[in-house]
Design an enzyme around this catalytic site. Structure first.
Site, PDB file in Angstrom:
ATOM      1  N   LYS A  47       0.871  -1.180   0.000  1.00 32.92           N
ATOM      2  CA  LYS A  47       0.000   0.000   0.000  1.00 32.92           C
ATOM      3  C   LYS A  47       0.905   1.226   0.000  1.00 32.92           C
ATOM      4  CE  LYS A  47      -3.797   2.386   0.941  1.00 32.92           C
ATOM      5  NZ  LYS A  47      -4.538   2.683  -0.281  1.00 32.92           N
ATOM      6  N   ASN A 101       5.674   0.995  -2.289  1.00 33.00           N
ATOM      7  CA  ASN A 101       5.082   2.092  -3.040  1.00 33.00           C
ATOM      8  C   ASN A 101       5.118   3.335  -2.152  1.00 33.00           C
ATOM      9  OD1 ASN A 101       2.760   3.930  -3.822  1.00 33.00           O
ATOM     10  ND2 ASN A 101       2.680   2.457  -5.504  1.00 33.00           N
ATOM     11  N   CYS A 132      -1.462   9.307  -7.972  1.00 28.72           N
ATOM     12  CA  CYS A 132      -2.723   9.021  -7.286  1.00 28.72           C
ATOM     13  C   CYS A 132      -3.724  10.115  -7.616  1.00 28.72           C
ATOM     14  CB  CYS A 132      -2.544   8.948  -5.775  1.00 28.72           C
ATOM     15  SG  CYS A 132      -4.114   8.636  -4.963  1.00 28.72           S
TER      16      CYS A 132
END
Lengths: 305, 253
Positions: A47, A101, A132
């Protein structure tokens, strides 16, 4: 045991097979480990981690759309410090390349996260999330700005010797330009694609179905877009590509590889069938045996246009 | 947690538009607790894509029951599953109700399909605690009393039992509730749970509530189902993993 070679290379990193688990669909590994033998996989991507813990967006964060889903989680995560202290000990027991990440609101934050995490041996590579779609802090959207993406790559490169993968946004006109820029600034690979910006409304209340208004579209609905983006990069830039976008079975993996991917990441499918990634590894091997493919890497960019 | 194919044995319409689906699943019935839920893949096709969460309604030997209404494509497919076909189930998920505690009477409070988890809870409490059930719905068709005990009904339109909502009905029975050592178990629409929380705080009743939120995975990896905690401000709890059952005081409803 067969003689099929499923291994692939992502820069300096060798994966035992092309199947990786995508960031944000595997948590920190513990839940997935109940369904899939992580040691069987090519790699797992954590994540998104930020320097400090992030609470994420209020509900509703998720809505299903035709053959896909929109999400706006807002990068909820425990932060780098807690990750190293509480999550790494579990992940350390597996013999699978761990890719962290990293998400950030400023270039300095990307650098600082990488600098801290690179000292941990269990972490084999970094995937830099410059794309994102659900975080607005500072009004920056790095993923759409060629100069920002180039600068982040350059600065992160300066603080780690480990492989750097830049996760590219599909919400740009020419994704290959971004792949070229990150290659020139020292990235080892790109992953493509992150989610597409989408929105959905309730027609009776006239309100957006997710609190953030827009979210990232994933799932089989985006696969053709992802294949096209991978192909675009593959035809124009000499850099390993990790293909992502709506993979539901082994045939999708083969298609992504033919289009130019050296490896792939499975995302939304993990939510539906967390046992699927391990099965797909077996099915890829069967496909190779049946079709006389000795090295799966021979499929990479084998398109006949 | 298991992913398991269980054969569909029966689909019964118990109220208008309310269905009960029975599957044979000894692996699940031996471990599942009241208030836990199952995430069902209704089709192998890509639409509907995600699993659909359902709380366990009842367990009878090796047979497990789910309760649902037809709300969209997923539940429509479910209502028409051929008898004998396999149902792809992921579960059991979530924490479930805590049946223990220093109480003599379990007070079940449900609105509409919120009644779904309580036949199993009622079964488990049988012989251990007294049970009082307060069940509400918009009309008589929405008041679901299947396999519940000592039911007091409420309907918004007065077509069945008390005219009004279930929290108003509780209020009318306040003296009765105060005279007993009770613990409440609740499930229903957000507006109901919000009013119930206020009622419980005011009267100092202990209450466990089963909550609901859109989710993708059901086991913690998608982070799609946050619920605000009253004790921790720096992180959300997850409905799927930390819940779906919470002490009603601990969450913002």
């Amino acid at each position: 045991m067969s003689n099929v070679d499923l291994s692939v290379k992502i820069g300096s990193l060798t994966l035992r097979n092309p199947i990786m688990l995508a960031s944000g669909t595997v948590g920190y590994g513990n839940e997935m480990a109940e369904f899939t033998d992580l040691n069987k996989l090519g790699g797992i991507v954590t994540k998104s981690l930020s320097l400090k813990p992030r609470k994420g967006n209020p509900p509703q964060r998720i809505v299903e759309t035709p053959a896909g889903m929109l999400n706006a989680i807002g990068l909820a995560n425990v932060g780098v410090e807690v990750f190293l202290k509480e999550k790494i000990p579990f992940l350390r027991q597996f013999d699978v390349p761990l890719i962290c990440n990293i998400a950030a609101s400023t270039i300095d934050e990307y650098v600082e996260c990488t600098r801290i995490l690179t000292t941990e041996d269990t972490i084999k590579a970094f995937e830099i999330n410059v794309s994102c779609p659900n975080v607005k802090e500072g009004g920056l959207s790095f993923g759409n700005d060629l100069n920002s993406v180039a600068r982040i790559t350059e600065k992160v490169r300066a603080v780690t010797d480990k492989a750097i993968i830049i996760k590219l946004s599909p919400n740009v006109s020419y994704i290959a330009e971004f792949a070229k820029a990150v290659k020139e600034n020292g990235a080892d690979a790109v992953s493509a694609i992150n989610t597409l910006v989408g929105a959905a409304f309730n027609i009776f209340t006239r309100k957006p179905k997710i609190h953030n208004v827009t979210g990232g579209l994933s799932g089989p609905a985006i696969k053709p877009v992802a294949i096209a983006k991978v192909l675009e990069i593959s035809r124009q830039v000499d850099i390993p590509i990790i293909g992502i976008g709506g993979i539901m079975d082994w045939k999708d993996v083969i298609e992504f590889m033919i289009a130019g991917s050296s490896a792939v990441q499975i995302g939304t499918l993990n939510f539906i069938d967390p046992s699927a990634p391990g099965k797909i590894v077996n099915q890829l091997e069967e496909h190779c045996i049946k079709n006389g493919i000795e090295k799966i890497s021979s499929l990479i960019a084998s398109y006949q246009l | 947690m298991l992913i398991i194919n269980s054969p569909v044995e029966e689909i019964i319409e118990i109220n208008r538009h309310i269905y009960l689906l029975k599957v044979f699943s000894p692996q699940l019935t031996s471990i599942i607790k009241p208030g836990q839920f199952l995430n069902i893949r209704v089709t192998e096709r890509v639409y509907p894509l995600l699993r659909r969460p359902f709380s366990v309604c009842d367990v009878e030997g090796n047979h497990l029951y789910l309760m649902f209404n037809i709300l969209g494509e997923g539940t429509n497919i479910l209502a028409h599953k051929p008898i004998g076909s396999d149902l792809d189930i992921l579960g059991p998920l979530g924490n479930g109700f805590n049946l223990d505690g220093d109480y003599e009477t379990a007070v079940i409070v449900a609105g509409g399909l919120g009644a779904a988890p309580f036949p199993y809870l009622t079964r488990k409490l049988k012989g251990m605690k007294n049970i009082l059930s307060f069940i509400g719905g918009r009309t008589k068709d929405d008041v679901i009393t299947y396999n519940l005990k000592n039911v007091k009904e409420a309907s918004d339109d007065g077509s069945l039992g008390f005219r009004g909502n279930v929290v108003q009905l509780l209020n009318q029975n306040l003296e009765l509730l105060k005279a007993k050592k009770i613990k409440m178990f609740a499930c229903g629409p957000t507006v109901m749970l919000r009013a119930l929380k206020e009622f419980c705080l005011k009267n100092d009743f202990e209450c466990e509530a089963s909550t609901e939120c859109a989710m993708a995975c059901g086991f913690g990896i998608c982070q799609g189902c946050p619920i605000e905690s009253t004790t921790e401000s720096d992180r959300y709890l997850l409905v799927c993993k930390d819940g779906p059952v919470f002490n009603i005081k601990d969450v913002v409803i």
